[in-house]
Design a protein around this motif. Structure first.
Motif, PDB file in Angstrom:
ATOM      1  N   GLY A  32      37.134 -21.473 -58.760  1.00 36.22           N
ATOM      2  CA  GLY A  32      35.757 -21.215 -59.169  1.00 36.22           C
ATOM      3  C   GLY A  32      35.183 -22.300 -60.058  1.00 36.22           C
ATOM      4  N   TYR A  33      36.040 -22.984 -60.808  1.00 39.14           N
ATOM      5  CA  TYR A  33      35.567 -24.032 -61.704  1.00 39.14           C
ATOM      6  C   TYR A  33      35.102 -25.281 -60.967  1.00 39.14           C
ATOM      7  CZ  TYR A  33      37.450 -21.242 -65.503  1.00 39.14           C
ATOM      8  OH  TYR A  33      37.697 -20.229 -66.376  1.00 39.14           O
ATOM      9  N   VAL A  34      35.605 -25.511 -59.780  1.00 38.39           N
ATOM     10  CA  VAL A  34      35.204 -26.702 -59.023  1.00 38.39           C
ATOM     11  C   VAL A  34      34.370 -26.361 -57.795  1.00 38.39           C
ATOM     12  CG1 VAL A  34      37.166 -28.072 -59.798  1.00 38.39           C
ATOM     13  CG2 VAL A  34      37.352 -26.753 -57.695  1.00 38.39           C
ATOM     14  N   ALA A  35      34.225 -25.095 -57.498  1.00 34.59           N
ATOM     15  CA  ALA A  35      33.535 -24.676 -56.270  1.00 34.59           C
ATOM     16  C   ALA A  35      32.084 -25.148 -56.225  1.00 34.59           C
ATOM     17  CB  ALA A  35      33.604 -23.165 -56.110  1.00 34.59           C
ATOM     18  N   THR A  36      31.442 -25.280 -57.354  1.00 31.31           N
ATOM     19  CA  THR A  36      30.039 -25.706 -57.356  1.00 31.31           C
ATOM     20  C   THR A  36      29.887 -27.146 -56.886  1.00 31.31           C
ATOM     21  OG1 THR A  36      30.188 -26.326 -59.684  1.00 31.31           O
ATOM     22  CG2 THR A  36      29.367 -24.120 -59.180  1.00 31.31           C
ATOM     23  N   ARG A  37      30.964 -27.922 -56.972  1.00 31.67           N
ATOM     24  CA  ARG A  37      30.919 -29.320 -56.541  1.00 31.67           C
ATOM     25  C   ARG A  37      31.611 -29.552 -55.206  1.00 31.67           C
ATOM     26  NH1 ARG A  37      31.875 -30.834 -62.438  1.00 31.67           N
ATOM     27  NH2 ARG A  37      29.767 -31.281 -63.115  1.00 31.67           N
ATOM     28  N   ALA A  38      32.300 -28.564 -54.720  1.00 30.03           N
ATOM     29  CA  ALA A  38      33.098 -28.726 -53.496  1.00 30.03           C
ATOM     30  C   ALA A  38      32.236 -28.565 -52.243  1.00 30.03           C
ATOM     31  CB  ALA A  38      34.226 -27.710 -53.479  1.00 30.03           C
ATOM     32  N   GLU A  39      32.596 -29.321 -51.230  1.00 27.50           N
ATOM     33  CA  GLU A  39      31.995 -29.161 -49.903  1.00 27.50           C
ATOM     34  C   GLU A  39      32.921 -28.340 -49.013  1.00 27.50           C
ATOM     35  OE1 GLU A  39      31.296 -33.078 -48.469  1.00 27.50           O
ATOM     36  OE2 GLU A  39      29.993 -33.572 -50.154  1.00 27.50           O
ATOM     37  N   SER A  40      34.224 -28.500 -49.245  1.00 29.87           N
ATOM     38  CA  SER A  40      35.207 -27.730 -48.486  1.00 29.87           C
ATOM     39  C   SER A  40      36.324 -27.314 -49.436  1.00 29.87           C
ATOM     40  CB  SER A  40      35.765 -28.541 -47.324  1.00 29.87           C
ATOM     41  OG  SER A  40      36.493 -29.654 -47.796  1.00 29.87           O
ATOM     42  N   LEU A  41      36.966 -26.207 -49.073  1.00 35.74           N
ATOM     43  CA  LEU A  41      37.963 -25.615 -49.951  1.00 35.74           C
ATOM     44  C   LEU A  41      39.101 -25.046 -49.119  1.00 35.74           C
ATOM     45  CD1 LEU A  41      38.592 -24.687 -52.882  1.00 35.74           C
ATOM     46  CD2 LEU A  41      37.182 -22.679 -52.435  1.00 35.74           C
ATOM     47  N   LEU A  42      40.327 -25.439 -49.463  1.00 30.40           N
ATOM     48  CA  LEU A  42      41.515 -24.845 -48.866  1.00 30.40           C
ATOM     49  C   LEU A  42      42.127 -23.935 -49.920  1.00 30.40           C
ATOM     50  CD1 LEU A  42      43.791 -24.638 -46.678  1.00 30.40           C
ATOM     51  CD2 LEU A  42      44.977 -26.359 -48.042  1.00 30.40           C
ATOM     52  N   LEU A  43      42.299 -22.676 -49.578  1.00 32.98           N
ATOM     53  CA  LEU A  43      42.914 -21.697 -50.466  1.00 32.98           C
ATOM     54  C   LEU A  43      44.265 -21.323 -49.896  1.00 32.98           C
ATOM     55  CD1 LEU A  43      39.754 -19.484 -50.941  1.00 32.98           C
ATOM     56  CD2 LEU A  43      40.708 -21.093 -52.611  1.00 32.98           C
ATOM     57  N   SER A  44      45.311 -21.526 -50.669  1.00 35.51           N
ATOM     58  CA  SER A  44      46.662 -21.245 -50.200  1.00 35.51           C
ATOM     59  C   SER A  44      47.399 -20.384 -51.214  1.00 35.51           C
ATOM     60  CB  SER A  44      47.410 -22.559 -49.993  1.00 35.51           C
ATOM     61  OG  SER A  44      48.748 -22.309 -49.645  1.00 35.51           O
ATOM     62  N   ASP A  45      48.101 -19.376 -50.710  1.00 30.50           N
ATOM     63  CA  ASP A  45      48.907 -18.510 -51.557  1.00 30.50           C
ATOM     64  C   ASP A  45      49.949 -17.847 -50.675  1.00 30.50           C
ATOM     65  OD1 ASP A  45      48.326 -17.242 -54.581  1.00 30.50           O
ATOM     66  OD2 ASP A  45      49.608 -16.009 -53.312  1.00 30.50           O
ATOM     67  N   VAL A  46      50.999 -17.356 -51.283  1.00 29.38           N
ATOM     68  CA  VAL A  46      52.049 -16.655 -50.548  1.00 29.38           C
ATOM     69  C   VAL A  46      51.567 -15.261 -50.123  1.00 29.38           C
ATOM     70  CG1 VAL A  46      53.202 -15.663 -52.562  1.00 29.38           C
ATOM     71  CG2 VAL A  46      54.532 -16.227 -50.525  1.00 29.38           C
ATOM     72  N   SER A  47      50.530 -14.766 -50.767  1.00 34.92           N
ATOM     73  CA  SER A  47      50.005 -13.429 -50.491  1.00 34.92           C
ATOM     74  C   SER A  47      48.708 -13.486 -49.690  1.00 34.92           C
ATOM     75  CB  SER A  47      49.741 -12.696 -51.814  1.00 34.92           C
ATOM     76  OG  SER A  47      48.938 -11.566 -51.615  1.00 34.92           O
ATOM     77  N   ALA A  48      48.715 -12.888 -48.516  1.00 37.48           N
ATOM     78  CA  ALA A  48      47.500 -12.834 -47.695  1.00 37.48           C
ATOM     79  C   ALA A  48      46.394 -12.069 -48.423  1.00 37.48           C
ATOM     80  CB  ALA A  48      47.798 -12.173 -46.356  1.00 37.48           C
ATOM     81  N   GLU A  49      46.767 -11.053 -49.161  1.00 35.85           N
ATOM     82  CA  GLU A  49      45.796 -10.274 -49.923  1.00 35.85           C
ATOM     83  C   GLU A  49      45.057 -11.154 -50.938  1.00 35.85           C
ATOM     84  OE1 GLU A  49      46.465  -6.469 -52.410  1.00 35.85           O
ATOM     85  OE2 GLU A  49      47.706  -6.243 -50.602  1.00 35.85           O
TER      86      GLU A  49
END
Length: 75
Positions: free
Chosen positions: A15-32
């Motif tokens: 969320g801290y960089v989302a205002t400047r991002a054009e694309s975002l990869l979100l990765s976690d071990v939990s699908a939830e």
């Protein structure tokens, strides 16, 4: 700006960089967690990846301007 958040959890740190991002990869071990985080950033080109932090060999890190691994995803 292309951002990858490894161990994203609910997307707090992204969320801290989302205002400047054009694309975002979100990765976690939990699908939830990945789904919860992705719901926050519908205005961006969001990709998701459900994987353990130690199983990301195929990820092309050079395609990102910023790679984050915040909080404590390694524990």
């Amino acid at each position: 700006l292309a951002v990858a958040d490894i161990g994203c959890g609910t997307g707090k740190w992204a969320g801290y960089v989302a205002t400047r991002a054009e694309s975002l990869l979100l990765s976690d071990v939990s699908a939830e967690m990945v789904n919860a985080a992705a719901a926050k950033f519908g205005h961006l080109a969001v990709r998701t990846l459900v994987a353990s932090v130690d199983r990301l060999e195929a990820l092309d890190y050079e395609s990102f301007d910023v790679v984050m691994c915040m909080g404590d995803p390694l524990s």
